[in-house]
Motif scaffolding. Structure first.
Motif, PDB file in Angstrom:
ATOM      1  N   THR A  46       0.815  -1.218   0.000  1.00 32.68           N
ATOM      2  CA  THR A  46       0.000   0.000   0.000  1.00 32.68           C
ATOM      3  C   THR A  46       0.846   1.263   0.000  1.00 32.68           C
ATOM      4  OG1 THR A  46      -0.090  -0.093   2.402  1.00 32.68           O
ATOM      5  CG2 THR A  46      -1.940  -1.073   1.216  1.00 32.68           C
ATOM      6  N   ALA A  47       2.075   1.197  -0.503  1.00 30.62           N
ATOM      7  CA  ALA A  47       2.990   2.346  -0.436  1.00 30.62           C
ATOM      8  C   ALA A  47       2.337   3.578  -1.045  1.00 30.62           C
ATOM      9  CB  ALA A  47       4.289   2.017  -1.150  1.00 30.62           C
ATOM     10  N   PRO A  48       2.500   4.706  -0.523  1.00 31.76           N
ATOM     11  CA  PRO A  48       3.203   5.171   0.671  1.00 31.76           C
ATOM     12  C   PRO A  48       2.274   5.475   1.844  1.00 31.76           C
ATOM     13  CG  PRO A  48       2.836   7.053  -0.727  1.00 31.76           C
ATOM     14  CD  PRO A  48       2.199   5.843  -1.414  1.00 31.76           C
ATOM     15  N   ILE A  49       1.094   4.862   1.870  1.00 33.38           N
ATOM     16  CA  ILE A  49       0.085   5.206   2.882  1.00 33.38           C
ATOM     17  C   ILE A  49       0.624   5.028   4.296  1.00 33.38           C
ATOM     18  CG2 ILE A  49      -2.200   4.631   3.780  1.00 33.38           C
ATOM     19  CD1 ILE A  49      -2.234   6.004   1.053  1.00 33.38           C
ATOM     20  N   PHE A  50       1.119   3.844   4.623  1.00 27.93           N
ATOM     21  CA  PHE A  50       1.562   3.582   5.992  1.00 27.93           C
ATOM     22  C   PHE A  50       2.848   4.329   6.339  1.00 27.93           C
ATOM     23  CE2 PHE A  50      -1.207  -0.235   5.642  1.00 27.93           C
ATOM     24  CZ  PHE A  50      -2.030   0.061   6.721  1.00 27.93           C
ATOM     25  N   ILE A  51       3.662   4.620   5.336  1.00 22.29           N
ATOM     26  CA  ILE A  51       4.863   5.429   5.601  1.00 22.29           C
ATOM     27  C   ILE A  51       4.438   6.811   6.091  1.00 22.29           C
ATOM     28  CG2 ILE A  51       6.874   6.560   4.581  1.00 22.29           C
ATOM     29  CD1 ILE A  51       7.083   4.189   2.661  1.00 22.29           C
ATOM     30  N   LEU A  52       3.468   7.407   5.414  1.00 19.20           N
ATOM     31  CA  LEU A  52       2.994   8.741   5.810  1.00 19.20           C
ATOM     32  C   LEU A  52       2.287   8.709   7.157  1.00 19.20           C
ATOM     33  CD1 LEU A  52       1.727   9.993   2.339  1.00 19.20           C
ATOM     34  CD2 LEU A  52       3.854  10.595   3.515  1.00 19.20           C
TER      35      LEU A  52
END
Length: 75
Positions: free
Chosen positions: A38-44
């Motif tokens: 699901t990049a970059p959702i969880f990074i943000l």
């Protein structure tokens, strides 16, 4: 002298706390994005949570120092 050393060590510890919160939040986000693609959702999200925890934790750690400084100036 010892009071200044304690203050310096407190500030260094706060710096490590801030860095640790942000880095751990981002690393957790990278891991979750890799797991769920699901990049970059969880990074943000991890970055936002890390920044919030860093700000809130820093505020809580510095609050006694700020109160003491205020009392010293009044008295």
């Amino acid at each position: 002298m010892i009071e200044r050393l304690a203050a310096v060590l407190r500030l260094v510890g706060i710096g490590f706390y801030i860095g640790g919160c942000i880095v751990l939040g981002v690393l957790l986000g990278v891991w979750l994005d890799g797991k769920f693609d699901t990049a970059p959702i969880f990074i943000l999200v991890g970055l936002a949570v890390g920044l919030f925890l860093a700000f809130y934790g820093t505020y809580r750690m510095l609050l006694p120092t700020l109160r003491q400084d205020k009392n010293d100036k009044e008295g």
